[in-house]
Design a protein around this motif. Structure first.
Motif, PDB file in Angstrom:
ATOM      1  N   LYS A  79       0.959  -1.298  -0.021  1.00 46.00           N
ATOM      2  CA  LYS A  79      -0.118   0.116  -0.145  1.00 46.00           C
ATOM      3  C   LYS A  79       0.717   1.498  -0.196  1.00 46.00           C
ATOM      4  N   ASP A  80       1.855   1.222  -1.063  1.00 46.43           N
ATOM      5  CA  ASP A  80       2.861   2.438  -0.888  1.00 46.43           C
ATOM      6  C   ASP A  80       2.513   3.619  -2.028  1.00 46.43           C
ATOM      7  N   GLY A  81       1.145   3.633  -2.447  1.00 41.69           N
ATOM      8  CA  GLY A  81       0.552   4.381  -3.409  1.00 41.69           C
ATOM      9  C   GLY A  81       0.896   4.381  -4.840  1.00 41.69           C
ATOM     10  N   SER A  82       1.540   3.077  -5.193  1.00 48.20           N
ATOM     11  CA  SER A  82       2.041   2.512  -6.437  1.00 48.20           C
ATOM     12  C   SER A  82       1.088   1.439  -7.038  1.00 48.20           C
ATOM     13  N   LEU A  83       0.925   1.175  -8.108  1.00 48.53           N
ATOM     14  CA  LEU A  83       0.078  -0.158  -8.639  1.00 48.53           C
ATOM     15  C   LEU A  83       0.835  -0.784  -9.736  1.00 48.53           C
ATOM     16  N   GLN A  84       0.923  -2.053  -9.762  1.00 49.67           N
ATOM     17  CA  GLN A  84       1.381  -2.653 -10.919  1.00 49.67           C
ATOM     18  C   GLN A  84       0.477  -3.337 -11.764  1.00 49.67           C
ATOM     19  N   CYS A  85       0.510  -3.213 -13.108  1.00 52.59           N
ATOM     20  CA  CYS A  85      -0.706  -3.832 -13.803  1.00 52.59           C
ATOM     21  C   CYS A  85      -0.436  -5.692 -13.699  1.00 52.59           C
ATOM     22  N   PRO A  86      -1.255  -6.237 -13.263  1.00 52.57           N
ATOM     23  CA  PRO A  86      -1.306  -7.644 -13.252  1.00 52.57           C
ATOM     24  C   PRO A  86      -0.929  -8.495 -14.766  1.00 52.57           C
ATOM     25  N   SER A  87      -1.265  -7.672 -15.921  1.00 48.98           N
ATOM     26  CA  SER A  87      -1.335  -8.335 -17.006  1.00 48.98           C
ATOM     27  C   SER A  87       0.129  -8.100 -17.497  1.00 48.98           C
ATOM     28  N   CYS A  88       0.782  -6.742 -17.549  1.00 48.03           N
ATOM     29  CA  CYS A  88       1.968  -6.525 -18.225  1.00 48.03           C
ATOM     30  C   CYS A  88       2.919  -6.140 -17.239  1.00 48.03           C
ATOM     31  N   TYR A  92       2.841   1.873 -12.096  1.00 46.36           N
ATOM     32  CA  TYR A  92       2.340   3.260 -12.103  1.00 46.36           C
ATOM     33  C   TYR A  92       2.606   3.820 -10.638  1.00 46.36           C
ATOM     34  N   GLY A  93       3.100   5.167 -10.480  1.00 46.42           N
ATOM     35  CA  GLY A  93       3.760   5.613  -9.337  1.00 46.42           C
ATOM     36  C   GLY A  93       5.055   5.169  -9.063  1.00 46.42           C
ATOM     37  N   GLU A  94       5.799   5.231  -7.719  1.00 41.40           N
ATOM     38  CA  GLU A  94       6.833   4.699  -7.561  1.00 41.40           C
ATOM     39  C   GLU A  94       6.710   3.448  -6.336  1.00 41.40           C
ATOM     40  N   LYS A  95       7.032   2.438  -6.997  1.00 37.86           N
ATOM     41  CA  LYS A  95       6.996   1.132  -6.015  1.00 37.86           C
ATOM     42  C   LYS A  95       7.892   1.187  -5.182  1.00 37.86           C
ATOM     43  N   THR A  96       7.868   0.767  -3.949  1.00 38.25           N
ATOM     44  CA  THR A  96       8.529   0.847  -2.859  1.00 38.25           C
ATOM     45  C   THR A  96       8.910  -0.631  -2.305  1.00 38.25           C
ATOM     46  N   GLY A  97       9.764  -1.019  -1.917  1.00 38.34           N
ATOM     47  CA  GLY A  97       9.794  -2.405  -1.016  1.00 38.34           C
ATOM     48  C   GLY A  97       9.999  -2.474   0.482  1.00 38.34           C
ATOM     49  N   THR A  98      10.486  -3.505   1.088  1.00 36.52           N
ATOM     50  CA  THR A  98      10.410  -3.541   2.449  1.00 36.52           C
ATOM     51  C   THR A  98      11.943  -3.814   2.989  1.00 36.52           C
TER      52      THR A  98
END
Ligand code: APR
Ligand code: ZN
Ligand code: ZN
Length: 238
Positions: A79-88, A92-98
């Motif tokens: 829930k970091d404010g980013s999305l990733q299209c599950p198809s491709c 979208y936005g800045e993916k962050t990790g843990t």
């Protein structure tokens, strides 16, 4: 984690499409003309919620799916404010990790790497001390171990190597280099492990497969960084 409403994150990167779709939702595998099996969440903060029949289309890649299915996937993640299209897998936005707390240091070495005779070497040292897992980790409240730290990594000190270094610094700040999980080398659980962005930990030979020479390494790591949303676009103004 960010304080924005999950519904708003979905609506920032997906637009509602009208009309019956003759396609399946990649998350629930049901037809888009049928409603999502997920229930509309009462939103704590008020504001519009997403209905089970609403179909959304990602603004860049154009893939369509139930918005409520995408919301459920988002709520299941960091829930970091980013999305990733599950198809491709478009991000979208800045993916962050843990990645747990630690430090990334950079040094310069005069000696060349095998395969890069014309330049010196950049050395990266990652140090992460052991600690307790947070809510974003697999076993919150349990300790995690840190094997093989500090970890020493090497890049050629040429234009492409320096570009990789700058992107690795972005990946580090976004907590994407390491993850708490099970080591595939040792089988040990609850330990800090590499997270799919390969590093060269052997400087003057390649006995492990994680050393030099390796003519494809810089291109490979650039595409691994890109698959986590870390590209040269990170340096462009929005
Ligand atoms: N150097 C760099 N990368 C490695 C190494 C290594 N010696 N061994 C494995 N990897 C890569 C794997 O190819 C895989 O993609 O790290 C990824 C995760 O593998 P794990 O075994 O789960 O990672 P981890 O336990 O963190 O590390 C394995 O890497 O840096 C060394 O000291 C570290 O010996 C440890 C080894
Ligand atoms: Zn669905
Ligand atoms: Zn897509």
């Amino acid at each position: 984690a960010s304080a924005q409403r999950p519904e708003d994150v979905i609506q920032r990167y997906m637009e509602v499409v009208a009309g019956v779709q003759d396609e399946d939702c990649i998350i629930c595998m049901d037809q888009l003309s049928n409603p999502s099996g997920y229930e509309t969440q009462p939103t704590e903060e008020g504001g519009p919620s997403i209905l089970p029949g609403t179909v959304g289309k990602f603004i860049k890649c154009g893939h369509t799916l139930h918005m409520l299915c995408m919301l459920a996937m988002y709520n299941n993640g960091t829930k970091d404010g980013s999305l990733q299209c599950p198809s491709c897998k478009t991000i979208y936005g800045e993916k962050t990790g843990t990645q747990p707390k630690g430090k990334m240091e950079i040094y310069s070495i005069a000696q060349s790497l095998p395969g890069h005779p014309d330049c010196g070497t950049i050395q990266i040292i990652y140090s992460i001390p052991p600690g307790l897992q947070g809510p974003e980790h697999p076993n919150p409240g349990q300790p995690y171990t840190c094997r093989g730290f500090p970890r020493f990594c090497f890049l050629p000190d040429n234009d492409k190597g320096r570009k990789v270094l700058e992107l690795l610094k972005v990946a580090w700040m976004r907590r994407l280099i390491f993850i708490v999980g099970t080591s595939s080398t040792t089988g040990e659980p609850d330990t800090v492990v590499w997270n799919g962005i390969h590093h060269k930990t052997e400087m003057l030979s390649n006995m492990s497969g994680h050393g030099y020479p390796d003519p494809n390494y810089l291109d490979n790591v650039l595409s691994e960084l890109a698959s986590q949303g870390v590209t040269e676009d990170c340096f462009k103004p929005p």
